[in-house]
Design a protein around this motif. Structure first.
Motif, PDB file in Angstrom:
ATOM      1  N   PHE A 117       0.821  -1.203   0.000  1.00  0.00           N
ATOM      2  CA  PHE A 117       0.000   0.000   0.000  1.00  0.00           C
ATOM      3  C   PHE A 117       0.862   1.264   0.000  1.00  0.00           C
ATOM      4  O   PHE A 117       1.846   1.367   0.724  1.00  0.00           O
ATOM      5  N   GLY A 118       0.489   2.234  -0.863  1.00  0.00           N
ATOM      6  CA  GLY A 118       1.159   3.531  -0.827  1.00  0.00           C
ATOM      7  C   GLY A 118       2.579   3.526  -1.345  1.00  0.00           C
ATOM      8  O   GLY A 118       3.452   4.196  -0.808  1.00  0.00           O
ATOM      9  N   ALA A 119       2.821   2.800  -2.424  1.00  0.00           N
ATOM     10  CA  ALA A 119       4.179   2.643  -2.939  1.00  0.00           C
ATOM     11  C   ALA A 119       4.857   3.965  -3.281  1.00  0.00           C
ATOM     12  O   ALA A 119       6.064   4.112  -3.114  1.00  0.00           O
ATOM     13  N   CYS A 120       4.101   4.945  -3.763  1.00  0.00           N
ATOM     14  CA  CYS A 120       4.735   6.206  -4.183  1.00  0.00           C
ATOM     15  C   CYS A 120       4.684   7.263  -3.089  1.00  0.00           C
ATOM     16  O   CYS A 120       5.010   8.421  -3.308  1.00  0.00           O
ATOM     17  N   GLU A 121       4.250   6.864  -1.901  1.00  0.00           N
ATOM     18  CA  GLU A 121       4.190   7.767  -0.742  1.00  0.00           C
ATOM     19  C   GLU A 121       3.326   8.996  -0.982  1.00  0.00           C
ATOM     20  O   GLU A 121       3.644  10.101  -0.553  1.00  0.00           O
ATOM     21  N   GLY A 122       2.256   8.814  -1.709  1.00  0.00           N
ATOM     22  CA  GLY A 122       1.277   9.880  -1.849  1.00  0.00           C
ATOM     23  C   GLY A 122       1.576  10.910  -2.915  1.00  0.00           C
ATOM     24  O   GLY A 122       1.045  12.016  -2.879  1.00  0.00           O
ATOM     25  N   THR A 123       2.416  10.566  -3.884  1.00  0.00           N
ATOM     26  CA  THR A 123       2.763  11.535  -4.925  1.00  0.00           C
ATOM     27  C   THR A 123       1.979  11.308  -6.218  1.00  0.00           C
ATOM     28  O   THR A 123       2.352  11.819  -7.271  1.00  0.00           O
ATOM     29  N   LEU A 124       0.894  10.557  -6.126  1.00  0.00           N
ATOM     30  CA  LEU A 124       0.031  10.281  -7.278  1.00  0.00           C
ATOM     31  C   LEU A 124       0.793   9.645  -8.438  1.00  0.00           C
ATOM     32  O   LEU A 124       0.603  10.003  -9.596  1.00  0.00           O
ATOM     33  N   ALA A 125       1.681   8.739  -8.129  1.00  0.00           N
ATOM     34  CA  ALA A 125       2.464   8.071  -9.154  1.00  0.00           C
ATOM     35  C   ALA A 125       2.258   6.557  -9.132  1.00  0.00           C
ATOM     36  O   ALA A 125       3.000   5.820  -9.758  1.00  0.00           O
ATOM     37  N   CYS A 126       1.254   6.113  -8.390  1.00  0.00           N
ATOM     38  CA  CYS A 126       0.951   4.678  -8.377  1.00  0.00           C
ATOM     39  C   CYS A 126      -0.546   4.555  -8.149  1.00  0.00           C
ATOM     40  O   CYS A 126      -1.244   5.542  -8.112  1.00  0.00           O
ATOM     41  N   SER A 127      -1.028   3.357  -7.997  1.00  0.00           N
ATOM     42  CA  SER A 127      -2.436   3.225  -7.627  1.00  0.00           C
ATOM     43  C   SER A 127      -2.561   2.183  -6.522  1.00  0.00           C
ATOM     44  O   SER A 127      -3.623   1.612  -6.315  1.00  0.00           O
ATOM     45  N   THR A 128      -1.481   1.994  -5.790  1.00  0.00           N
ATOM     46  CA  THR A 128      -1.471   0.965  -4.748  1.00  0.00           C
ATOM     47  C   THR A 128      -2.225   1.395  -3.494  1.00  0.00           C
ATOM     48  O   THR A 128      -2.447   0.586  -2.606  1.00  0.00           O
ATOM     49  N   CYS A 129      -2.614   2.668  -3.440  1.00  0.00           N
ATOM     50  CA  CYS A 129      -3.376   3.133  -2.282  1.00  0.00           C
ATOM     51  C   CYS A 129      -4.868   3.125  -2.588  1.00  0.00           C
ATOM     52  O   CYS A 129      -5.654   3.748  -1.882  1.00  0.00           O
ATOM     53  N   HIS A 130      -5.256   2.420  -3.636  1.00  0.00           N
ATOM     54  CA  HIS A 130      -6.655   2.267  -4.043  1.00  0.00           C
ATOM     55  C   HIS A 130      -7.504   1.727  -2.893  1.00  0.00           C
ATOM     56  O   HIS A 130      -7.186   0.707  -2.317  1.00  0.00           O
ATOM     57  N   GLY A 146      -6.265   6.415  -1.613  1.00  0.00           N
ATOM     58  CA  GLY A 146      -6.224   6.715  -0.183  1.00  0.00           C
ATOM     59  C   GLY A 146      -5.346   7.895   0.180  1.00  0.00           C
ATOM     60  O   GLY A 146      -5.611   8.602   1.150  1.00  0.00           O
ATOM     61  N   CYS A 147      -4.306   8.136  -0.625  1.00  0.00           N
ATOM     62  CA  CYS A 147      -3.406   9.243  -0.295  1.00  0.00           C
ATOM     63  C   CYS A 147      -4.030  10.586  -0.628  1.00  0.00           C
ATOM     64  O   CYS A 147      -3.489  11.629  -0.259  1.00  0.00           O
ATOM     65  N   GLN A 148      -5.153  10.584  -1.327  1.00  0.00           N
ATOM     66  CA  GLN A 148      -5.807  11.832  -1.718  1.00  0.00           C
ATOM     67  C   GLN A 148      -7.038  12.134  -0.866  1.00  0.00           C
ATOM     68  O   GLN A 148      -7.708  13.134  -1.066  1.00  0.00           O
TER      69      GLN A 148
HETATM   70 FE1  FES Z   1       0.725   6.322  -4.829  1.00  0.00          FE
HETATM   71 FE2  FES Z   1      -1.463   7.214  -3.568  1.00  0.00          FE
HETATM   72  S1  FES Z   1       0.302   6.322  -2.717  1.00  0.00           S
HETATM   73  S2  FES Z   1      -0.998   7.311  -5.657  1.00  0.00           S
END
Ligand code: FES
Length: 120
Positions: free
Chosen positions: A42-55, A90-92
């Motif tokens: 979860f949260g592979a890109c640490e909230g930088t909107l570069a993945c979708s693992t926080c779906h 989730g990061c958004q």
């Molecule tokens: Fe990568 Fe949310 S943590 S888009």
């Protein structure tokens, strides 16, 4: 005066529910990290909107009350596995008081994608 906590329930990829009591203002990604929830990858890109693992998948009633999804989030969501009509990243999503009691669900892993073979 103690800080008011918002109760959020998480259901992980294995269907296991964890209840958290969090302060508002943090994102759901922050909650997963801070509470050390057992959600793999979860949260592979640490909230930088570069993945979708926080779906995460939301209850419709809560989903409809949230701020609208911005284009950047939509683009990443399009790539998410198991996208639903009430999916967000989730990061958004920032925890707010009115979310008290909300349940969010991690898309379940499909372990038997070929399991229907042989049925009819
Ligand atoms: Fe990568 Fe949310 S943590 S888009």
């Amino acid at each position: 005066l103690s800080e008011e906590k918002v109760i959020i329930h998480f259901i992980n990829q294995d269907g296991i529910r964890t209840t958290t009591a969090v302060t508002e203002g943090q994102t759901l990604l922050d909650v997963v990290v801070n509470k050390n929830l057992d959600i793999s990858g979860f949260g592979a890109c640490e909230g930088t909107l570069a993945c979708s693992t926080c779906h995460l998948i939301f209850d419709k009633t809560f989903y409809e009350k949230m701020e609208p999804t911005v284009d950047e989030e939509m683009d990443m969501l399009d790539l998410a596995y198991g996208l639903t009509k009430t999916s967000r990243l989730g990061c958004q999503v920032t925890v707010q008081k009115w979310m008290d009691g909300m349940t969010v669900q991690v898309p379940q892993e499909v372990r038997d994608a070929v399991g229907s073979k042989g049925n009819q």
